[in-house]
Design a protein around this motif. Structure first.
Motif, PDB file in Angstrom:
ATOM      1  N   ASP A  40     -43.356  77.803  35.982  1.00 46.37           N
ATOM      2  CA  ASP A  40     -44.429  78.139  35.046  1.00 46.37           C
ATOM      3  C   ASP A  40     -44.811  76.939  34.199  1.00 46.37           C
ATOM      4  O   ASP A  40     -45.984  76.734  33.882  1.00 46.37           O
ATOM      5  CB  ASP A  40     -43.994  79.293  34.129  1.00 46.37           C
ATOM      6  N   ALA A  41     -43.824  76.162  33.770  1.00 46.58           N
ATOM      7  CA  ALA A  41     -44.061  75.033  32.873  1.00 46.58           C
ATOM      8  C   ALA A  41     -42.863  74.114  32.927  1.00 46.58           C
ATOM      9  O   ALA A  41     -41.777  74.489  33.373  1.00 46.58           O
ATOM     10  CB  ALA A  41     -44.289  75.526  31.443  1.00 46.58           C
ATOM     11  N   LEU A  42     -43.062  72.883  32.463  1.00 46.92           N
ATOM     12  CA  LEU A  42     -41.969  71.931  32.331  1.00 46.92           C
ATOM     13  C   LEU A  42     -41.597  71.719  30.872  1.00 46.92           C
ATOM     14  O   LEU A  42     -40.478  71.283  30.579  1.00 46.92           O
ATOM     15  CB  LEU A  42     -42.368  70.593  32.955  1.00 46.92           C
ATOM     16  N   LEU A  43     -42.539  71.989  29.968  1.00 43.17           N
ATOM     17  CA  LEU A  43     -42.328  71.815  28.530  1.00 43.17           C
ATOM     18  C   LEU A  43     -42.895  73.023  27.813  1.00 43.17           C
ATOM     19  O   LEU A  43     -43.724  73.748  28.365  1.00 43.17           O
ATOM     20  CB  LEU A  43     -43.052  70.565  28.007  1.00 43.17           C
ATOM     21  N   ASP A  44     -42.497  73.198  26.575  1.00 49.18           N
ATOM     22  CA  ASP A  44     -43.112  74.229  25.730  1.00 49.18           C
ATOM     23  C   ASP A  44     -44.013  73.517  24.731  1.00 49.18           C
ATOM     24  O   ASP A  44     -43.727  73.417  23.544  1.00 49.18           O
ATOM     25  CB  ASP A  44     -42.037  75.049  25.015  1.00 49.18           C
ATOM     26  N   ALA A  45     -45.142  73.017  25.248  1.00 53.82           N
ATOM     27  CA  ALA A  45     -45.996  72.151  24.435  1.00 53.82           C
ATOM     28  C   ALA A  45     -47.070  72.899  23.667  1.00 53.82           C
ATOM     29  O   ALA A  45     -47.737  72.311  22.812  1.00 53.82           O
ATOM     30  CB  ALA A  45     -46.660  71.102  25.318  1.00 53.82           C
ATOM     31  N   GLU A  46     -47.257  74.183  23.924  1.00 55.73           N
ATOM     32  CA  GLU A  46     -48.386  74.883  23.303  1.00 55.73           C
ATOM     33  C   GLU A  46     -48.361  74.861  21.780  1.00 55.73           C
ATOM     34  O   GLU A  46     -49.413  74.685  21.148  1.00 55.73           O
ATOM     35  CB  GLU A  46     -48.475  76.320  23.812  1.00 55.73           C
ATOM     36  N   PRO A  47     -47.210  75.025  21.115  1.00 57.61           N
ATOM     37  CA  PRO A  47     -47.245  74.929  19.644  1.00 57.61           C
ATOM     38  C   PRO A  47     -47.776  73.590  19.155  1.00 57.61           C
ATOM     39  O   PRO A  47     -48.482  73.531  18.140  1.00 57.61           O
ATOM     40  CB  PRO A  47     -45.770  75.128  19.253  1.00 57.61           C
ATOM     41  N   LEU A  48     -47.464  72.513  19.855  1.00 56.37           N
ATOM     42  CA  LEU A  48     -47.980  71.204  19.477  1.00 56.37           C
ATOM     43  C   LEU A  48     -49.472  71.100  19.757  1.00 56.37           C
ATOM     44  O   LEU A  48     -50.231  70.509  18.981  1.00 56.37           O
ATOM     45  CB  LEU A  48     -47.225  70.108  20.226  1.00 56.37           C
ATOM     46  N   GLU A  49     -49.917  71.680  20.867  1.00 57.84           N
ATOM     47  CA  GLU A  49     -51.341  71.661  21.188  1.00 57.84           C
ATOM     48  C   GLU A  49     -52.159  72.400  20.143  1.00 57.84           C
ATOM     49  O   GLU A  49     -53.281  71.999  19.818  1.00 57.84           O
ATOM     50  CB  GLU A  49     -51.566  72.288  22.572  1.00 57.84           C
ATOM     51  N   ARG A  50     -51.604  73.478  19.611  1.00 56.65           N
ATOM     52  CA  ARG A  50     -52.340  74.246  18.603  1.00 56.65           C
ATOM     53  C   ARG A  50     -52.476  73.477  17.285  1.00 56.65           C
ATOM     54  O   ARG A  50     -53.369  73.774  16.486  1.00 56.65           O
ATOM     55  CB  ARG A  50     -51.660  75.593  18.354  1.00 56.65           C
ATOM     56  N   ALA A  51     -51.616  72.515  17.071  1.00 54.05           N
ATOM     57  CA  ALA A  51     -51.687  71.709  15.851  1.00 54.05           C
ATOM     58  C   ALA A  51     -52.400  70.379  16.080  1.00 54.05           C
ATOM     59  O   ALA A  51     -52.498  69.574  15.156  1.00 54.05           O
ATOM     60  CB  ALA A  51     -50.277  71.452  15.324  1.00 54.05           C
ATOM     61  N   GLY A  52     -52.889  70.161  17.301  1.00 53.29           N
ATOM     62  CA  GLY A  52     -53.661  68.967  17.567  1.00 53.29           C
ATOM     63  C   GLY A  52     -52.875  67.759  18.017  1.00 53.29           C
ATOM     64  O   GLY A  52     -53.459  66.681  18.182  1.00 53.29           O
ATOM     65  N   TYR A  53     -51.576  67.891  18.225  1.00 55.56           N
ATOM     66  CA  TYR A  53     -50.780  66.730  18.625  1.00 55.56           C
ATOM     67  C   TYR A  53     -51.009  66.402  20.108  1.00 55.56           C
ATOM     68  O   TYR A  53     -51.004  67.298  20.962  1.00 55.56           O
ATOM     69  CB  TYR A  53     -49.294  66.981  18.405  1.00 55.56           C
ATOM     70  N   GLY A  54     -51.168  65.113  20.397  1.00 58.64           N
ATOM     71  CA  GLY A  54     -51.141  64.672  21.772  1.00 58.64           C
ATOM     72  C   GLY A  54     -49.702  64.596  22.245  1.00 58.64           C
ATOM     73  O   GLY A  54     -48.819  64.131  21.515  1.00 58.64           O
ATOM     74  N   VAL A  55     -49.447  65.043  23.473  1.00 60.82           N
ATOM     75  CA  VAL A  55     -48.079  65.165  23.981  1.00 60.82           C
ATOM     76  C   VAL A  55     -47.971  64.473  25.338  1.00 60.82           C
ATOM     77  O   VAL A  55     -48.789  64.698  26.230  1.00 60.82           O
ATOM     78  CB  VAL A  55     -47.671  66.645  24.129  1.00 60.82           C
ATOM     79  N   GLN A  56     -46.966  63.621  25.494  1.00 62.30           N
ATOM     80  CA  GLN A  56     -46.614  63.040  26.783  1.00 62.30           C
ATOM     81  C   GLN A  56     -45.098  63.111  26.971  1.00 62.30           C
ATOM     82  O   GLN A  56     -44.393  63.688  26.142  1.00 62.30           O
ATOM     83  CB  GLN A  56     -47.120  61.596  26.890  1.00 62.30           C
ATOM     84  N   VAL A  57     -44.627  62.531  28.059  1.00 65.67           N
ATOM     85  CA  VAL A  57     -43.225  62.654  28.469  1.00 65.67           C
ATOM     86  C   VAL A  57     -42.602  61.266  28.540  1.00 65.67           C
ATOM     87  O   VAL A  57     -43.242  60.301  28.963  1.00 65.67           O
ATOM     88  CB  VAL A  57     -43.122  63.370  29.831  1.00 65.67           C
ATOM     89  N   LEU A  58     -41.343  61.172  28.120  1.00 64.28           N
ATOM     90  CA  LEU A  58     -40.589  59.921  28.172  1.00 64.28           C
ATOM     91  C   LEU A  58     -39.267  60.150  28.889  1.00 64.28           C
ATOM     92  O   LEU A  58     -38.547  61.113  28.576  1.00 64.28           O
ATOM     93  CB  LEU A  58     -40.353  59.384  26.760  1.00 64.28           C
ATOM     94  N   ASP A  59     -38.946  59.277  29.818  1.00 65.30           N
ATOM     95  CA  ASP A  59     -37.719  59.382  30.600  1.00 65.30           C
ATOM     96  C   ASP A  59     -36.596  58.592  29.920  1.00 65.30           C
ATOM     97  O   ASP A  59     -36.847  57.779  29.027  1.00 65.30           O
ATOM     98  CB  ASP A  59     -37.952  58.820  32.004  1.00 65.30           C
ATOM     99  N   PRO A  60     -35.339  58.786  30.316  1.00 67.65           N
ATOM    100  CA  PRO A  60     -34.223  58.097  29.649  1.00 67.65           C
ATOM    101  C   PRO A  60     -34.256  56.585  29.800  1.00 67.65           C
ATOM    102  O   PRO A  60     -33.916  55.861  28.863  1.00 67.65           O
ATOM    103  CB  PRO A  60     -32.982  58.701  30.311  1.00 67.65           C
ATOM    104  N   VAL A  61     -34.666  56.075  30.958  1.00 67.24           N
ATOM    105  CA  VAL A  61     -34.719  54.630  31.129  1.00 67.24           C
ATOM    106  C   VAL A  61     -35.802  54.039  30.235  1.00 67.24           C
ATOM    107  O   VAL A  61     -35.624  52.983  29.626  1.00 67.24           O
ATOM    108  CB  VAL A  61     -34.955  54.265  32.608  1.00 67.24           C
ATOM    109  N   GLY A  62     -36.927  54.721  30.119  1.00 66.77           N
ATOM    110  CA  GLY A  62     -37.989  54.246  29.250  1.00 66.77           C
ATOM    111  C   GLY A  62     -37.588  54.232  27.790  1.00 66.77           C
ATOM    112  O   GLY A  62     -37.918  53.292  27.048  1.00 66.77           O
ATOM    113  N   LEU A  63     -36.862  55.242  27.355  1.00 61.27           N
ATOM    114  CA  LEU A  63     -36.400  55.285  25.969  1.00 61.27           C
ATOM    115  C   LEU A  63     -35.479  54.112  25.664  1.00 61.27           C
ATOM    116  O   LEU A  63     -35.521  53.546  24.558  1.00 61.27           O
ATOM    117  CB  LEU A  63     -35.674  56.610  25.709  1.00 61.27           C
TER     118      LEU A  63
END
Length: 989
Positions: free
Chosen positions: A584-607
C-alpha cells in the motif's frame, strides 16, 4: 516587494554547470544544471526540454519509412527518440545502416537520438550469454544430512538440490558444515505461475532449519576429487549436521553479469562492433544529436543468490570479514529475483546460539551481502557503462536498481554523480490511467518515485525522466488527456521529462492499426497513420516541454528526509488483481503532506557519506546542502547500520532537526564481522540527547514536532494532502503544487518562504502572469484553488518584465485559480448561459478497410455508442454549434465578447475553433476556453457565430469491432469506451 530577502528566495547556491540550449553534451561526466529560465526559453523550449518517445524497431524496416516516422515524431513536438532495438532488427548491416541514416536526419531536424543497450533487457549479448565467462552467475547449494558420532567421515560433496545430476555444470565455491539444532523443511521446485520466464520456481521452506551459528565450519580445503567424485573428509561432532556445498553456475537467463566489470566491458565491446559499427561516424559527427545509451528495467533472476567470480574477495574488501562460513545463512529463495518481495523470504537456514536461542545474525549477514551487491552494481556496471557512453559523446541512462534487491536511492545517486541519467517508469511504480488516489497502487507509486528522485537530487541532478504511459490491458484506449494526468502527478514527485511508451516502427507487412511491441497486452504502440489523436500531440508536447523547463531550472529543494533501508519492488505484476498485491505504501507521509512539507528518502550510506552534513545560506544545519538541503531527518526503524548511527548522532549534535518515530533503534543492521549493536545504541542515545531531537509515538505527531523544532516548509499550507516541488533559481523560487484527488476541489493559502513578486507560470500558454499576493514576516502568501488533479506552478522573486499593474482578480490556468480571492466556488465559471443550436456531426472513421465519412444530422453532445451508425466507430468527429440567446434570438457582438466555453466530458480529445481559427486543444474536462473575442469578430464581420468542436477518439471501439485483441496470459475484458463530445456543453457570458 523585493526579490532579495533574508531567506534568499531566488538564490541558487548549489554548484553545477550552467546549461544552455543545445549544450547537453558539453560536460558528460557531471549532471547538467541550469540556474535561470528566461521568458523566451519558457515560451519556446529547446530540444533538450522537449519530451521524448520510445521508438520500437521490431523487424526490418526500410530506411525511407524510418525517416518518415522520425519527421512525423519531430512535427508532433517531440525532441528525442529512444530507439528500442528488438532481436528481429538488430546487430546486422540493415540495422547499422538505418541507425546511421536516422542519426544524420535527426541532426538535421534537431531531434535527439537515444538507443537501448542491445535488443533486450536485462543487457545481453552473444559473448556474455550462458556458456561464456561473462554470463550472469548465481550461487546455489546442496545439502547432505549427517549424523556425527565423533569419528572421521568421508562424505560426497552434495550437488545443487535443484540439479542433482549437475546437468547445469558449475564450479564448487565452498563447503560449509553446521550443527543442526532443529531440522526444518526443504525448499521446493514447483511449476511457475508467472506468465513469462522460467517454467519452474523455487519456493521457500515452510520452516527454516535452525543451526548453531558457533558451529559453522568451512571445509572447502578438505575436498578431494572433482565433479561427481568429489568428497570431503571431516570430523563432525555428535548430533545432526548439515553439510552444504555451494556451486557457482550460469543463471538460466543468459544475460550479462551486472556484478562483473569484465562482463560489462565484453558486452559493450560487442555493441561497439555490432550495434554501432559503421554508424559510428554519424554518431560522432560534430552536429550529432545523440543523447543517451539506455538500460531498461533490470528484471534479473537468480535461482538462489546473485554471484560473481571475485565476490568473496570483494566482500572482504567492503566489510572486513570472510563471508564463506556464513554462506548457509544467505539462502533465501526469491530475494534475488524480479520482483524482489516486500517481505524477505524465509531463509533455508536460521542461526541460533549453542543452546538453541534464535539470533538475527542471518538477517545482518544478508544485509552486508546485499550492501555489496549495490556496491558492485554501481561501480562495475552503472559507472563503467557511463564511462563508455561518454566515449561516444553520450550519457548512460538507467532505470536503476528497482525491482531487485539493490538499494535504489544510492544507485540513482551514484549514477547521476558520474554524469549518468536517471529514469523511472510509470508502470512499474504503479501509476494508472485514469489517475486517482483510489487506485490501489497510488500511494505506493508516490513513495516509489520519492526514492528514485531523492537519489538523483542528492547526486546533483535535476533531470529524472520517466517511461510514461505503459498500461496493462488498456491497449487502444490511451488518450492524451490520460498521459497529461500521469505526468502532472509524476512532476509533483520530482520527475521532469517524459519519454512516451511509445511509437512503433511500421514494417511493410505491419497489420492495422499498428505493429504493436507487446501485442495488445501493454499499451500503447502509436504510429502517425492510424491513431486519431496523433495530430493533437503538439499541444501536449509544448505543455510538457515548458514544465520540464521549469523543473530543470535551479536547485531542487526538499524539507524532510525519511530514513529508509530497503528495496523497491514493482507494481507491474500483471493483471489489475495482481497489481493490487503490491504494498500500500512505503512511508506514512500524508501527515507531512497535509502540512506542506516536501518529503524524500535517504538511505544509510547516503546519511553516512562525507559531505552529507552542511549548512544552508542562513547557517542552519541541513543534509545535502548543495542539493535538497533537507532541514530535518525522520526515522522509524528498529536498526541502523553502525556508520549511519554515528552519522545520525553527529548530525543531531551539529544541530540537524531529528524526529524519531516510535521506539528508537538499538541494534546494528549489518554484521561487519563483529557485534556493534552496543555502539549503535550509544550513538542513538547521543542523538536523542541532542537539543533538536524529538521522539514521537506516531507519524501524525511528526508535523507538530517539526514545528516545535522551528522547521517550517519552504512552501507550506494547512489542510489538504497535496504534493509539491520547489526549485531555487537565480530569478526566484519556483513551486509546483498538485492536488492528487480526482474528486475533491481544494483551496488554501500558499505560504512561500521569502518575499518577492508573485507570478503563475501558464504552462499551456508558455508565459508568466503576475498574481496578487501579500507579504507577511518574510513570507509571501497567495490564495490558491485547485480542481481535482489540478496543478499550479508559481514563482516568487523578480517581477515579471512589462507585466503592468498587479491584477486584482485571481488568474486562471488549467485546473487552478491563483491569486488573492482564489476560492473553490470560483473554479467553476458562472454567468448567463447562451444557446447552442447543433448542426450536423461529420465523422471520419478509422478502420482497417479505410476511412469512411459518416454524417449525423443535428447532432449535439452524446456518446457515439448511443448514436445509430456510430456504435462501433472510432475516429474524428466534427461538430458545429450556432450561438444564440436562450430564446433563440441572435446575440449582439458586445454580449459575446466575454463568452467562455466549457465542453464538459469528452470521449477523446477536443479542439475548439471559431471562424476556422484554432483557439484551444482541450486536455482537461474542466478547461475553460475563451471564445468571446473570436465570436464577436464573426458577428462584427456579418457572419453567424459558430463554434466548431473536433473530437478525436481513441481506437478502442473500432478495434473491438475488428477483433484485434490477442488472448493474454490472464483473463482480460476490454470494455468499449465513451467516444465523442459528451458534455454538458455550456457557453457562458
Amino acid at each position: 516587494m523585493s526579490a532579495l530577502t533574508t531567506h534568499k528566495v531566488g538564490t541558487n547556491d548549489a554548484q553545477g554547470d550552467t546549461m544552455t540550449a543545445g549544450s547537453d553534451r558539453d560536460d558528460l561526466r557531471h549532471p547538467v544544471r541550469r540556474t535561470t529560465l528566461t521568458a523566451e526559453h519558457l515560451a519556446d523550449p529547446p530540444r533538450t526540454d522537449r519530451p521524448g518517445t520510445r521508438w520500437w524497431w521490431q523487424s526490418p524496416t526500410p530506411v525511407a519509412e524510418l525517416i518518415e516516422e522520425l519527421r512525423a515524431i519531430a512535427a508532433a513536438g517531440f525532441g528525442e527518440v529512444e530507439i528500442a532495438f528488438s532481436p528481429g532488427f538488430w546487430a546486422d548491416d540493415a540495422q547499422r545502416e538505418a541507425l546511421a541514416a536516422v542519426l544524420s536526419e535527426a541532426a538535421r531536424l534537431d531531434v535527439g537520438v537515444a538507443m537501448t543497450l542491445g535488443a533486450a533487457w536485462p543487457l545481453q549479448t552473444p559473448n556474455t550469454t550462458t556458456g561464456t565467462e561473462h554470463a550472469g552467475q548465481e550461487l546455489q547449494y546442496g545439502a547432505t544430512w549427517v549424523e556425527g558420532a565423533g569419528t572421521r567421515l568421508t562424505t560426497p560433496v552434495p550437488a545443487p538440490f535443484d540439479d542433482p545430476d549437475r546437468e547445469r555444470g558449475g564450479r564448487l565455491v565452498a563447503v560449509v558444515a553446521a550443527r543442526v539444532l532443529e531440522r526444518g523443511t526443504p525448499p521446493r521446485v514447483v511449476p511457475s505461475s508467472h506468465p513469462w520466464g522460467e517454467p519452474t520456481a523455487i519456493v521457500e521452506p515452510e520452516r527454516s532449519t535452525l543451526v548453531d551459528a558457533t558451529s559453522l565450519t568451512v571445509l572447502t580445503g578438505a575436498v578431494r576429487g572433482e565433479g561427481t567424485s568429489a568428497v570431503v573428509s571431516w570430523l563432525p561432532g555428535k548430533g545432526t549436521w548439515a553439510l552444504t556445498a555451494f556451486w557457482s553456475r550460469d543463471s538460466k537467463q543468459g544475460v550479462t553479469s551486472f556484478l562483473d566489470a569484465d562482463a560489462a566491458r565484453a558486452a559493450l565491446a560487442w555493441l561497439d562492433e555490432h550495434q554501432i559499427g559503421a554508424a559510428a561516424d554519424a554518431l560522432h559527427a560534430e552536429d550529432s544529436t545523440a543523447t543517451e545509451l539506455f538500460e531498461d528495467s533490470l528484471e534479473l533472476n537468480a535461482d538462489c543468490l546473485f554471484w560473481s567470480p571475485d565476490l568473496l574477495e570483494r566482500f572482504i574488501d567492503r566489510h572486513g570479514y570472510d563471508l564463506t562460513a556464513y554462506l548457509p545463512l544467505l539462502i533465501a529463495h526469491g530475494q534475488c529475483r524480479f520482483w524482489v518481495p516486500e517481505v524477505a523470504p524465509r531463509p533455508d537456514f536460521a542461526p541460533a546460539t549453542a543452546d538453541g536461542t534464535p539470533t538475527d545474525l542471518g538477517l545482518r549477514v544478508r544485509a552486508d551481502f546485499e550492501r555489496l551487491l549495490t556496491d558492485l552494481y554501481t561501480t562495475d556496471h552503472l559507472a563503467l557503462i557511463q564511462d563508455w557512453a561518454v566515449g561516444h559523446g553520450m550519457r548512460h541512462k538507467a532505470q536503476a536498481a528497482y525491482g531487485q534487491n539493490l538499494e535504489p536511492v544510492r544507485s540513482f545517486r551514484e549514477l547521476v554523480r558520474c554524469g549518468g541519467r536517471a529514469e523511472v517508469e510509470s508502470l512499474n511504480s504503479g501509476d494508472r490511467m485514469p489517475m486517482s488516489t483510489a487506485n490501489p497502487t497510488w500511494r505506493f507509486s508516490t513513495d516509489w518515485q520519492r526514492c528514485c528522485v531523492a537519489g538523483a537530487h542528492q547526486g546533483g541532478a535535476v533531470r529524472v525522466s520517466t517511461e510514461l504511459g505503459a498500461q496493462m490491458d488498456a491497449c487502444y484506449n490511451a488518450s492524451l488527456s490520460g498521459y497529461r494526468q500521469l505526468l502532472d502527478k509524476e512532476w509533483a514527485m520530482g520527475v521532469t521529462k517524459p519519454v512516451v511508451h511509445g511509437f512503433a516502427a511500421q514494417a511493410p507487412d505491419a497489420p492495422w492499426p499498428t505493429q504493436g511491441r507487446f501485442g495488445t497486452i501493454v499499451s500503447e504502440s502509436w504510429n502517425h497513420r492510424h491513431f486519431p489523436q496523433w495530430d493533437l500531440w503538439p499541444a501536449l508536447t509544448r505543455y510538457w516541454a515548458r514544465g520540464t523547463a521549469v523543473l530543470e531550472t535551479g536547485t531542487p529543494r526538499c524539507d524532510v528526509a525519511v530514513y529508509r533501508d530497503g528495496f523497491l519492488t514493482t507494481a507491474a505484476r500483471g493483471s489489475a488483481a495482481d497489481d493490487a498485491t503490491a504494498p500500500d505504501a512505503l512511508l506514512d507521509a500524508e501527515p507531512l503532506e497535509r502540512a506542506g512539507y516536501g518529503v524524500q528518502v535517504l538511505d544509510p550510506v547516503g546519511l553516512a557519506e562525507a559531505g552529507a552534513l552542511g549548512q544552508d545560506p542562513t547557517g542552519a544545519t541541513v543534509l545535502f546542502p548543495d542539493g535538497p538541503a533537507y532541514r530535518a531527518l525522520v526515522l522509524e526503524t528498529a536498526s541502523l547500520t553502525a556508520d549511519a548511527a554515528r552519522a545520525l548522532a553527529d548530525a543531531a549534535e551539529a544541530g540537524l532537526a531529528v524526529v524519531v518515530v516510535g521506539t528508537p533503534p538499538d541494534r546494528d543492521t549489518g554484521w561487519g564481522g563483529r557485534e556493534r549493536s552496543a555502539q549503535v545504541a550509544d550513538d542513538v542515545a547521543r542523538a536523542l540527547a541532542a537539543v533538536r531531537t524529538r521522539q514521537v509515538p506516531g507519524w501524525d505527531e511528526v508535523p507538530g514536532a517539526l514545528t516545535d523544532l522551528g522547521v517550517r516548509p519552504r512552501v507550506g499550507w494547512r489542510g489538504p494532502a497535496l504534493l509539491s516541488q520547489v526549485r531555487d533559481s537565480d530569478e526566484g523560487r519556483y513551486t509546483l503544487v498538485y492536488n492528487p484527488s480526482a474528486s475533491e476541489v481544494v483551496d488554501l493559502v500558499l505560504d512561500v518562504e521569502g518575499e518577492g513578486a508573485a507570478a503563475v507560470v501558464d504552462l499551456d500558454a508558455g508565459a508568466l502572469r503576475p498574481v496578487a499576493a501579500r507579504a507577511a514576516e518574510g513570507h509571501t502568501l497567495m490564495d490558491l484553488a485547485l480542481a481535482p488533479l489540478g496543478l499550479a506552478v508559481v514563482r516568487v522573486g523578480e517581477p515579471v518584465p512589462s507585466a503592468g499593474a498587479e491584477p486584482q482578480a485571481p488568474v486562471r490556468v488549467a485546473g487552478a485559480l491563483v491569486g488573492t480571492g482564489a476560492r473553490v466556488e470560483a473554479l467553476a465559471p458562472d454567468g448567463q448561459d447562451l444557446g447552442l443550436v447543433w448542426g450536423d456531426l461529420v465523422v471520419t472513421t478509422e478502420e482497417e478497410t479505410g476511412a469512411r465519412t459518416l454524417t449525423v444530422s443535428d447532432q449535439g453532445p452524446a456518446d457515439w455508442r448511443e448514436i445509430t451508425g456510430l456504435t462501433d466507430v472510432s475516429g474524428t468527429g466534427r461538430y458545429r454549434a450556432r450561438v444564440t440567446g436562450m430564446d433563440g434570438a441572435p446575440v449582439p457582438a458586445e454580449l459575446l465578447a466575454g463568452a467562455r466555453l466549457c465542453l464538459g466530458r469528452v470521449g477523446g480529445v477536443a479542439t475548439v475553433s471559431v471562424g476556422g481559427s484554432l483557439l484551444a486543444t482541450v486536455l482537461r474536462s474542466d478547461d475553460v476556453v475563451e471564445v468571446g473575442s473570436a465570436l464577436a469578430a464573426e458577428v462584427a464581420a456579418g457572419r453567424e457565430p459558430v463554434i466548431e468542436v473536433e473530437v478525436r477518439t481513441t481506437l478502442r471501439n473500432a478495434t473491438l469491432a475488428a477483433d484485434v485483441y490477442m488472448t493474454g496470459p490472464w483473463a482480460v475484458e476490454y470494455p468499449s469506451a465513451p467516444h465523442g463530445l459528451l458534455g454538458p456543453v455550456r457557453l457562458l457570458v
